[in-house]
Design an enzyme around this catalytic site. Structure first.
Site, PDB file in Angstrom:
ATOM      1  N   ASP A 186       0.860  -1.179   0.000  1.00  0.00           N
ATOM      2  CA  ASP A 186       0.000   0.000   0.000  1.00  0.00           C
ATOM      3  C   ASP A 186       0.900   1.235   0.000  1.00  0.00           C
ATOM      4  O   ASP A 186       2.112   1.138   0.274  1.00  0.00           O
ATOM      5  CB  ASP A 186      -0.887  -0.029   1.238  1.00  0.00           C
ATOM      6  CG  ASP A 186      -1.787   1.188   1.339  1.00  0.00           C
ATOM      7  OD1 ASP A 186      -2.401   1.556   0.329  1.00  0.00           O
ATOM      8  OD2 ASP A 186      -1.864   1.785   2.435  1.00  0.00           O
TER       9      ASP A 186
ATOM     10  N   ASP B 193      -0.341   5.163   0.850  1.00  0.00           N
ATOM     11  CA  ASP B 193      -0.688   6.092   1.921  1.00  0.00           C
ATOM     12  C   ASP B 193      -0.712   5.365   3.260  1.00  0.00           C
ATOM     13  O   ASP B 193      -1.452   4.400   3.436  1.00  0.00           O
ATOM     14  CB  ASP B 193      -2.062   6.720   1.662  1.00  0.00           C
ATOM     15  CG  ASP B 193      -2.052   7.638   0.446  1.00  0.00           C
ATOM     16  OD1 ASP B 193      -1.437   8.711   0.532  1.00  0.00           O
ATOM     17  OD2 ASP B 193      -2.636   7.267  -0.583  1.00  0.00           O
TER      18      ASP B 193
ATOM     19  N   LYS C  60      -8.900  -2.743  -3.209  1.00  0.00           N
ATOM     20  CA  LYS C  60      -8.713  -3.626  -2.059  1.00  0.00           C
ATOM     21  C   LYS C  60      -9.906  -3.513  -1.109  1.00  0.00           C
ATOM     22  O   LYS C  60     -10.406  -2.408  -0.926  1.00  0.00           O
ATOM     23  CB  LYS C  60      -7.430  -3.236  -1.315  1.00  0.00           C
ATOM     24  CG  LYS C  60      -6.173  -3.296  -2.167  1.00  0.00           C
ATOM     25  CD  LYS C  60      -4.964  -2.705  -1.453  1.00  0.00           C
ATOM     26  CE  LYS C  60      -5.059  -1.214  -1.307  1.00  0.00           C
ATOM     27  NZ  LYS C  60      -3.843  -0.602  -0.714  1.00  0.00           N
TER      28      LYS C  60
ATOM     29  N   ASP D 259      -1.258  -0.697   6.041  1.00  0.00           N
ATOM     30  CA  ASP D 259      -1.517  -0.065   7.329  1.00  0.00           C
ATOM     31  C   ASP D 259      -2.983  -0.203   7.732  1.00  0.00           C
ATOM     32  O   ASP D 259      -3.356   0.141   8.847  1.00  0.00           O
ATOM     33  CB  ASP D 259      -1.166   1.428   7.278  1.00  0.00           C
ATOM     34  CG  ASP D 259      -2.146   2.215   6.412  1.00  0.00           C
ATOM     35  OD1 ASP D 259      -2.239   1.915   5.194  1.00  0.00           O
ATOM     36  OD2 ASP D 259      -2.839   3.103   6.939  1.00  0.00           O
TER      37      ASP D 259
END
Length: 316
Positions: free
Chosen positions: A30, A32, A223, A248
């Site tokens: 990922d 961000d 996702k 995250d």
């Protein structure tokens, strides 16, 4: 290895770190909250990713951020010091356009989103509504009688992140979706952005508002839908069991890993952390168990010193 144990990699010995590193060939990460936050590099993330690539790992960036095209994400990544190529970027804006193109879609798209979606639709020749503000004018009765105009030939409603989300946009989207033949597509369902000291609504907030109003469920492109990685799997570019998913956010990144059969690494530099994992471990809901990662690190940059230290215990 360490399947859904949320083992802290910092607690592993150099030999155990080496063995774990040898268990995967590909990395899907990922962006961000893992690599950067609101455009600012998270310390050590670029050095770690670049070193993993130097080790021979295949690297892919997979983002639910629909505000930018793949080319724009490439420029951003390079500016922040990542050694990446456009082919190594998986974005929901690009995937949404590809989804419609592959269906031979030939109508117009009503877009609630940002320029990234518009540019990717333009790139494949799909017509769409404009991007930008649609401001409520006057009272509800005035808006409905004088300002509400619905376009013709709308065959899909695409919802992503839109900083200009408004009552008129939700009204139009739900009205188009009253036609059961009109496609309802969500780029992603992330509820919020990882921002310090504040809550910034994510695309999922807008998607759920329209879902409630339209009384329809969307097709989610990003996702945790495994479809976003199926091309890599079908083309044998990655082998699920030897692929590490880094994220995250457990309900998108880690759940994607679970859905695809990837190994998973949760980092605590964004949305979810060990406190959340403890709650899922104690939960009786089987869906919560899917959110538990294999391994954990406070931030991705913590991995590089562990890699370098493990190198003294034999070759890779």
């Amino acid at each position: 290895m360490y399947k859904q144990t949320c083992t802290n990699i910092l607690s592993l010995s150099p030999v155990e770190v080496k063995k774990w590193l040898n268990s995967f060939d590909s990395v899907i990460t990922d962006c961000d909250g893992v690599l950067w936050v609101y455009g600012n590099l998270i310390s050590g993330s670029s050095d770690t990713i670049n070193y993993l690539k130097k080790m021979g790992k295949s690297i892919y960036f997979c983002t639910n951020n629909s505000t930018k095209t793949r080319k724009e994400l490439l420029v951003k990544g390079i500016e922040l010091g990542f050694n990446i190529t456009e082919d190594g970027i998986i974005s929901t804006a690009h995937a949404t356009a590809a989804y419609l193109k592959n269906r031979n879609f030939n109508k117009r798209v009503y877009v609630i989103g940002s320029e990234g979606i518009g540019k990717e639709l333009d790139a494949v020749g799909i017509e769409h509504s404009g991007i930008g503000p649609d401001v409520m004018q006057g009272t509800l009765s005035t808006f409905m009688s004088q300002h509400l105009t619905l376009e013709s030939n709308i065959g899909a409603v695409v919802v992503g992140f839109d900083e200009h989300f408004s009552f008129p946009k939700m009204t139009k989207a739900a009205s188009y979706l009253s036609d059961p033949n009109c496609l309802f597509i969500a780029t992603n369902t992330d509820e919020r952005f990882p921002m310090p000291e504040m809550v910034v609504p994510g695309s999922g907030s807008f998607v759920n508002a329209i879902r409630t109003c339209a009384e329809r469920k969307p097709t989610v492109i990003g996702k945790p839908n495994p479809a976003i990685c199926q091309t890599l799997i079908k083309q044998n570019k990655i082998k699920p069991a030897r692929t590490l998913m880094i994220g995250d956010r457990a309900n998108t990144d880690i759940l994607l890993g679970y859905n695809c059969g990837f190994q998973t690494l949760l980092v605590g530099s964004g949305i979810h952390n060990m406190t959340d994992v403890d709650q899922w471990k104690n939960s009786k809901d089987p869906e919560d168990k899917k959110l538990i990662p294999d391994v954990y690190l406070p931030k991705l940059g913590d991995l590089l010193p562990l890699i370098l230290n493990s190198m003294t215990h034999g070759s890779y």
